[in-house]
Motif scaffolding. Structure first.
Motif, short mmCIF file in Angstrom:
data_model
loop_
_atom_site.label_atom_id
_atom_site.label_comp_id
_atom_site.label_asym_id
_atom_site.label_seq_id
_atom_site.Cartn_x
_atom_site.Cartn_y
_atom_site.Cartn_z
N VAL A 268 -13.04 34.46 -13.92
CA VAL A 268 -13.48 34.14 -12.75
C VAL A 268 -14.54 33.14 -13.01
CG1 VAL A 268 -15.43 35.41 -11.44
CG2 VAL A 268 -13.59 36.60 -12.40
N TYR A 269 -14.56 32.31 -12.01
CA TYR A 269 -15.31 30.81 -11.93
C TYR A 269 -16.73 31.18 -11.29
CZ TYR A 269 -11.04 28.83 -13.36
OH TYR A 269 -9.95 28.50 -14.17
N SER A 270 -17.96 30.59 -11.65
CA SER A 270 -19.12 30.84 -11.01
C SER A 270 -20.13 29.59 -11.32
CB SER A 270 -19.76 32.13 -11.24
OG SER A 270 -20.07 32.47 -12.65
N PHE A 271 -21.06 29.53 -10.55
CA PHE A 271 -22.18 28.49 -10.97
C PHE A 271 -23.22 29.21 -11.79
CE2 PHE A 271 -21.22 26.61 -6.50
CZ PHE A 271 -20.77 25.49 -7.06
N THR A 272 -23.66 28.45 -12.69
CA THR A 272 -24.60 28.99 -13.48
C THR A 272 -26.15 28.94 -12.95
OG1 THR A 272 -25.06 27.01 -14.94
CG2 THR A 272 -23.26 28.55 -15.56
N LEU A 273 -27.01 29.41 -13.96
CA LEU A 273 -28.25 29.43 -13.01
C LEU A 273 -29.04 27.99 -13.13
CD1 LEU A 273 -30.10 32.42 -14.75
CD2 LEU A 273 -29.15 32.15 -12.24
N TYR A 274 -28.33 27.18 -13.82
CA TYR A 274 -29.00 25.92 -14.26
C TYR A 274 -28.34 24.92 -12.80
CZ TYR A 274 -29.77 27.02 -19.00
OH TYR A 274 -30.30 27.77 -20.02
N THR A 275 -27.57 25.37 -12.18
CA THR A 275 -27.26 24.67 -10.88
C THR A 275 -28.25 25.32 -9.69
OG1 THR A 275 -24.71 24.82 -11.50
CG2 THR A 275 -25.26 24.16 -9.14
N SER A 276 -28.76 23.97 -9.10
CA SER A 276 -29.89 24.21 -8.25
C SER A 276 -29.40 24.79 -6.87
CB SER A 276 -30.40 22.85 -7.91
OG SER A 276 -29.75 21.83 -7.17
N GLU A 277 -30.19 25.57 -6.07
CA GLU A 277 -29.77 26.04 -4.79
C GLU A 277 -29.56 24.80 -3.90
OE1 GLU A 277 -32.96 28.70 -3.41
OE2 GLU A 277 -32.44 29.92 -5.11
N LYS A 278 -30.07 23.70 -3.99
CA LYS A 278 -29.86 22.70 -3.09
C LYS A 278 -28.39 22.24 -3.15
CE LYS A 278 -31.50 18.17 -1.66
NZ LYS A 278 -32.53 17.25 -1.70
N THR A 279 -27.99 21.96 -4.62
CA THR A 279 -26.50 21.84 -4.84
C THR A 279 -25.56 22.99 -4.31
OG1 THR A 279 -27.15 20.44 -6.94
CG2 THR A 279 -25.03 21.18 -6.66
N GLN A 280 -26.00 24.12 -4.70
CA GLN A 280 -25.13 25.30 -4.05
C GLN A 280 -24.89 25.03 -2.48
OE1 GLN A 280 -25.33 29.09 -6.23
NE2 GLN A 280 -26.55 28.10 -7.76
N ASP A 281 -25.97 24.49 -1.87
CA ASP A 281 -25.88 24.52 -0.23
C ASP A 281 -24.85 23.40 0.09
OD1 ASP A 281 -27.80 26.47 0.04
OD2 ASP A 281 -29.37 25.15 0.34
N VAL A 282 -24.29 22.33 -0.98
CA VAL A 282 -23.80 21.34 -0.44
C VAL A 282 -22.26 21.71 -1.10
CG1 VAL A 282 -23.28 18.76 -0.79
CG2 VAL A 282 -25.36 19.94 -0.52
N PHE A 283 -22.14 22.37 -2.07
CA PHE A 283 -20.78 22.65 -2.67
C PHE A 283 -20.53 24.05 -2.83
CE2 PHE A 283 -22.13 18.44 -4.27
CZ PHE A 283 -21.19 17.65 -3.82
N ALA A 284 -19.21 24.57 -2.76
CA ALA A 284 -18.72 25.92 -2.86
C ALA A 284 -17.79 26.00 -3.86
CB ALA A 284 -18.30 26.29 -1.36
N LEU A 285 -17.80 26.97 -4.69
CA LEU A 285 -16.91 27.16 -5.86
C LEU A 285 -15.79 28.49 -5.69
CD1 LEU A 285 -15.88 26.34 -8.58
CD2 LEU A 285 -17.72 27.64 -9.72
#
Length: 532
Positions: A268-285
């Motif tokens: 299972v793939y996921s973003f870690t806590l080190y990935t900013s919310e702004k970045t997660q607003d731009v990219f989906a995993l």
């Protein structure tokens, strides 16, 4: 045949207190082989057996033996298989009675059948499958099936052997009844990812001559434990993307691998806590496929690069994880129009403003970079103004008067400034600066004619209007307000002001006396106007 039969007889006769005559032969002797001479052993005349009606009574379902009534020999009629006659017994006897008539006599005979090594060891299952966890510790034991050999004594199974293995050996245990039990013993830790299946051969060996053996395949399947974390093939992935990439665009497909199996290898793939919310607003995993896609707007002017920390976690009972970093560098596109900022402007100036005077300070900007952000400024058409660059960072231009201005010629200028970038295709914008010229009293009043010829009839009435003079001034407002007056002089010893008067506001000329044609037919007036 006689030689062979005599050779296989091991013992001729054992006298017994019970009058039992015992013989011993090896199993599987050929038909016709002589076991013994009954006439001799029983003290009978061989020639008399036929008259005395000798017969055998064998306590078995088959007639394995018979007597030659002429010679008195006991011979084999049918091969005897010790294993069929006596199963797994260590001793095997065939009992029979020899009955002789006239006079009646009965002899008890026991025929001992000794074992020969005519059976090879075998296993009831020639394939044994074992599941062993890779977490098993050296020394653990696993029971293996015993071999089977219907032979007895030295001809039965004496030992077991295992094919060469660095991970396994065997140990043989002997029970109180003499039965041997075989255990498979782990000697070295297993690693399923290194070797998932171990193919072993267990061999049972008997003690006969010649030696016989049988084998069984031992298949050891190594069961997985979650001892391998998911791994990416790189620690850092670097991707270049153009800004404004469409929503849903594939950035990349991550592919972590896990050497385990089953749930221990499902990721299972996921973003870690080190990935900013702004970045997660731009990219989906995608958590199942590892596909990284565009989710929001990518704007170079907002962010020139994005950094994502991603983990791959397996589904084991005690999950293990691996991590990687994805860096997306955004490539600038010419998607921003250059901008003009009027930072200081004089919208109203005197028309006699000196050449070289600064009218406005103009700032330029473009959020793009490279050629897309390189801008230039120009004036739409020729005007008495020029642009001079005053600074590069930030980029400023001065709008400067380059030629004398004249309000009476052009009272107002709409200066269109055009900014253009060097992108492909170029983008441009414009801004208009309106400059109003203030009037300066730089023009003298003027009469339409420099000389007026006015005719007046003599005997005119004093105070009569004789003419109306009108001058003009191209200036504005107070600079164009005119005052009319007559320049004082004497004509025939008479002051000009005694002869004529002029309305200072409208230029109407009046005669102050009655003129006589005779004394003076011409009066010359000097006319002047004065700005109020």
């Amino acid at each position: 045949m006689i030689f062979l039969a005599t050779f296989f007889v091991l013992s001729a006769v054992w006298p017994s207190a019970l009058s039992v005559t015992r013989y011993s032969i090896e199993e599987e002797m050929e038909s016709g082989s002589v076991v013994a001479n009954l006439a001799t052993d029983l003290g009978l005349e061989p020639g008399g057996l036929a008259q005395r009606e000798v017969k055998l009574d064998i306590f078995h379902s088959k007639k394995y033996l018979d007597v030659n009534k002429k010679t008195g020999e006991l011979y084999i009629v049918e091969k005897m298989d010790r294993e069929n006659l006596c199963l797994a017994k260590t001793t095997c006897f065939l009992k029979l009675d020899v009955i002789i008539e006239s006079p009646l006599r009965i002899f008890n005979i026991e025929l001992g059948i000794t074992d020969i090594n005519d059976n090879a060891p075998h296993f009831r299952r020639d394939r044994v499958e074992l599941d062993v966890s890779e977490s098993a510790t050296p020394g653990e034991r696993f029971s293996l099936p015993n071999g089977v050999d219907p032979d007895v004594g030295k001809n039965t199974i004496k030992t077991y052997k295992l094919s060469v293995s660095e991970h396994f050996t065997i140990e043989i245990q002997t029970g109180s009844d003499g039965t041997q039990y075989v255990d498979l013993v782990l000697t070295k830790s297993l690693d399923r990812e290194e070797k998932a299946v171990h193919n072993l051969i267990l061999t049972a060996v008997d003690g006969g001559v010649p030696v016989r053996s049988g084998t069984a395949n031992i298949i050891v399947r190594v069961q997985d434990t979650n001892d391998n974390p998911p791994q990416f093939d790189r620690q850092t992935y670097t991707i270049n993307m153009t800004e404004n990439s469409p929503i849903g665009s594939l950035v990349m497909k991550l592919n972590a691998t896990d050497l385990d199996e089953g749930l221990n290898s499902e990721i299972v793939y996921s973003f870690t806590l080190y990935t900013s919310e702004k970045t997660q607003d731009v990219f989906a995993l995608n958590p199942n496929t590892g596909e990284l896609t565009v989710k929001g707007t990518i704007d170079y002017e907002d962010m020139t690069f994005y950094e994502m920390h991603i983990e791959a976690r397996d589904k084991g009972t005690h999950p293990l994880l691996g991590q990687c970093k994805v860096v997306v560098h955004v490539t600038d596109m010419n998607d921003n129009y250059p901008e003009i900022t009027i930072q200081s402007v004089k919208n109203t100036v005197d028309e006699n403003i000196p050449v070289g005077s600064v009218i406005a300070l103009v700032g330029l900007s473009d959020r793009d970079t490279g050629d897309n952000g390189n801008v230039s400024l120009s004036i739409h058409q020729h005007m008495p103004f020029i642009l001079n660059k005053s600074s590069d960072r930030p980029l400023h231009y001065k709008l400067i008067v380059s030629e004398p201005l004249d309000r009476e010629s052009v009272p107002e200028y709409d200066i269109i400034l055009i900014v253009r970038d060097a992108g492909t295709p170029p983008l441009s914008d414009n801004e208009t600066i309106t400059v109003h010229l203030l009037d300066v009293n730089d023009n003298a009043p003027q009469f339409p004619l420099s000389f007026y010829n006015i005719r007046v009839e003599e005997n005119n009435a004093p105070g009569a209007l004789i003419s109306s003079l009108s001058a003009f001034d191209p200036d504005l407002h107070e600079n164009q307000y005119l005052v009319y007056f007559i320049l004082e002089r004497e004509i025939a010893n008479t002051s000009m002001s005694m002869l004529f008067s002029i309305n200072p506001e409208n230029g109407n000329l009046y005669a102050l006396k009655t003129f006589d044609y005779g004394p003076c037919r011409v009066h010359i007036l000097r006319k002047f106007t004065q700005i109020k």
